[in-house]
Design a protein around this motif. Structure first.
Motif, PDB file in Angstrom:
ATOM      1  N   ALA A 166       0.838  -1.197   0.000  1.00  0.00           N
ATOM      2  CA  ALA A 166       0.000   0.000   0.000  1.00  0.00           C
ATOM      3  C   ALA A 166       0.876   1.252   0.000  1.00  0.00           C
ATOM      4  O   ALA A 166       2.098   1.174  -0.105  1.00  0.00           O
ATOM      5  CB  ALA A 166      -0.908  -0.013   1.233  1.00  0.00           C
ATOM      6  N   ASP A 167       0.239   2.418   0.092  1.00  0.00           N
ATOM      7  CA  ASP A 167       0.911   3.711   0.224  1.00  0.00           C
ATOM      8  C   ASP A 167       1.815   4.035  -0.958  1.00  0.00           C
ATOM      9  O   ASP A 167       2.998   4.353  -0.807  1.00  0.00           O
ATOM     10  CB  ASP A 167       1.696   3.765   1.541  1.00  0.00           C
ATOM     11  CG  ASP A 167       0.781   3.813   2.749  1.00  0.00           C
ATOM     12  OD1 ASP A 167       0.048   4.812   2.875  1.00  0.00           O
ATOM     13  OD2 ASP A 167       0.790   2.861   3.547  1.00  0.00           O
ATOM     14  N   HIS A 168       1.220   3.987  -2.146  1.00  0.00           N
ATOM     15  CA  HIS A 168       1.942   4.362  -3.364  1.00  0.00           C
ATOM     16  C   HIS A 168       1.639   5.807  -3.707  1.00  0.00           C
ATOM     17  O   HIS A 168       0.479   6.235  -3.711  1.00  0.00           O
ATOM     18  CB  HIS A 168       1.518   3.470  -4.535  1.00  0.00           C
ATOM     19  CG  HIS A 168       1.791   2.027  -4.310  1.00  0.00           C
ATOM     20  ND1 HIS A 168       3.022   1.459  -4.531  1.00  0.00           N
ATOM     21  CD2 HIS A 168       0.991   1.027  -3.844  1.00  0.00           C
ATOM     22  CE1 HIS A 168       2.977   0.173  -4.234  1.00  0.00           C
ATOM     23  NE2 HIS A 168       1.755  -0.119  -3.801  1.00  0.00           N
ATOM     24  N   LEU A 169       2.677   6.576  -3.996  1.00  0.00           N
ATOM     25  CA  LEU A 169       2.531   7.966  -4.411  1.00  0.00           C
ATOM     26  C   LEU A 169       3.214   8.149  -5.756  1.00  0.00           C
ATOM     27  O   LEU A 169       4.358   7.730  -5.944  1.00  0.00           O
ATOM     28  CB  LEU A 169       3.131   8.911  -3.370  1.00  0.00           C
ATOM     29  CG  LEU A 169       2.955  10.417  -3.608  1.00  0.00           C
ATOM     30  CD1 LEU A 169       2.928  11.171  -2.286  1.00  0.00           C
ATOM     31  CD2 LEU A 169       4.065  11.005  -4.504  1.00  0.00           C
ATOM     32  N   PHE A 170       2.498   8.767  -6.680  1.00  0.00           N
ATOM     33  CA  PHE A 170       3.046   9.098  -7.993  1.00  0.00           C
ATOM     34  C   PHE A 170       3.015  10.611  -8.135  1.00  0.00           C
ATOM     35  O   PHE A 170       1.999  11.253  -7.866  1.00  0.00           O
ATOM     36  CB  PHE A 170       2.218   8.453  -9.108  1.00  0.00           C
ATOM     37  CG  PHE A 170       2.149   6.958  -9.029  1.00  0.00           C
ATOM     38  CD1 PHE A 170       3.044   6.166  -9.722  1.00  0.00           C
ATOM     39  CD2 PHE A 170       1.188   6.342  -8.235  1.00  0.00           C
ATOM     40  CE1 PHE A 170       2.981   4.773  -9.633  1.00  0.00           C
ATOM     41  CE2 PHE A 170       1.108   4.963  -8.143  1.00  0.00           C
ATOM     42  CZ  PHE A 170       2.010   4.168  -8.848  1.00  0.00           C
TER      43      PHE A 170
END
Length: 340
Positions: free
Chosen positions: A275-279
């Protein structure tokens, strides 16, 4: 005040009580006990499993204990205002699960008592405060990496898990409606990331597409709002399929004047694990950031606010502004026809 802050848990009706209690303990507070009254014995069983050392205490004893500084609650939503008001009048600060209220009259009552007593009323918006990718986005927006945020798109899909939901979950008077309940998260994120203090509900709608046997229930909702020179779109629903490896594919899009950020909070569908993906894409390039190691700050800041009588966890009045907007969106919502 040199001793550790002490808190009590009153209202064990939703599983969000687990992270409220767990994160406060992790931040250095002591739990003085919990009221075992619940509408869902499974929540109580899960609480006892996670916190076996904590002791059940009669509700009024917790309210009346002068050595308890804070009351936390994840009660049935319609009951949260009364618990908060009782706690504030007993000289305790308050942290409740969202939504903080289900009616505008309750919002006004909470606001009046908070002003009268000088106590803190805070809402743990878990889709921001317990999401590490949001913590990373806060830093990036503050650093100006995407310029001024001019629009947010918040998507809040959830898995229904109908078989394990308590009866109140399907009672409109109890949970307040899908916009009052779930969409309060996305309204919170809109106000926070755009810096708007308030907003206008331009349009809102709800529907019941899949549960005709529960006519008062809503499994879909949407809001268009504007404030502070920015606009926002919100979609919430109960349609997460059983085949998805998370309870919901929650996403947040932040459009800035110099770039944009997308958060894939709980799952990167058919992509990276965890989890906790940032683009982020801005003037320097495009990159993916694994934000799973980002520290959570809300609970530590909340405890500092209790000690110092400050407002670092959230601005004064923010919790009630969000709740008021969510209820207004619910009241004004167009009911969509679900006929084929």
């Amino acid at each position: 005040m040199s001793r550790p802050l002490r808190f009590a848990a009153i209202g064990l009706d939703h599983r969000h009580i687990y992270h409220q209690v767990g994160e406060l303990i992790e931040a250095g507070a002591e739990c003085a006990g919990y009221c075992p009254e619940t509408s869902d014995p499974r929540v109580l069983d899960g609480f006892r499993e996670r916190f076996p050392a904590l002791q059940p205490v009669e509700r009024e004893r917790l309210f009346d204990d002068p050595l308890i500084d804070i009351v936390v609650s994840a009660a049935i939503p319609r009951d949260r205002p009364a618990i908060a008001i009782r706690a504030m009048r007993a000289d305790k600060d308050v942290m409740v699960d969202k939504p903080g209220a289900t009616m505008l009259e309750q919002v006004a009552q909470i606001e009046a008592v908070a002003r009268e007593t000088g106590r803190i009323f805070s809402i743990c918006f878990s889709e921001r405060f317990v999401v590490r990718a949001c913590e990373a986005a806060v830093r990036m927006v503050a650093a100006g990496e995407i310029g001024k945020v001019v629009q947010t798109v918040g998507l809040g899909p959830h898995r229904l898990n109908r078989a394990i939901r308590p009866a109140w979950f399907f009672e409109r008077d109890a949970f307040g409606g899908i916009l009052t309940d779930i969409a309060s998260h996305q309204i919170d994120q809109f106000l926070f990331f755009t810096g708007a203090r308030d907003a206008e509900i331009v349009a809102s709608a709800t529907a019941n597409h899949a549960l005709p046997d529960v006519p008062d229930f809503e499994d879909f909702g949407e809001i268009l709002l504007r404030g502070g020179g920015a606009s926002g779109f919100i979609r919430v629903d109960w349609f997460t399929p059983d085949g998805l490896g998370a309870w919901g594919d929650g996403r947040l899009f932040l459009l800035g004047t110099e770039g944009y950020i997308e958060l894939r909070k709980y799952i990167d569908v058919a992509g990276r694990e965890g989890a906790d993906h940032l683009f982020i894409s801005n003037r320097t390039g495009t990159r993916h950031i694994d934000a799973s190691g980002e520290p959570l700050t809300y609970f530590r800041n909340f405890l500092a606010d209790v000690r110092n009588r400050t407002s670092t966890a959230m601005p004064d009045g923010h919790a009630l502004s969000v709740t008021r907007l969510a209820v207004r969106a619910q009241v004004a919502a167009t009911r969509l026809s679900c006929r084929g």
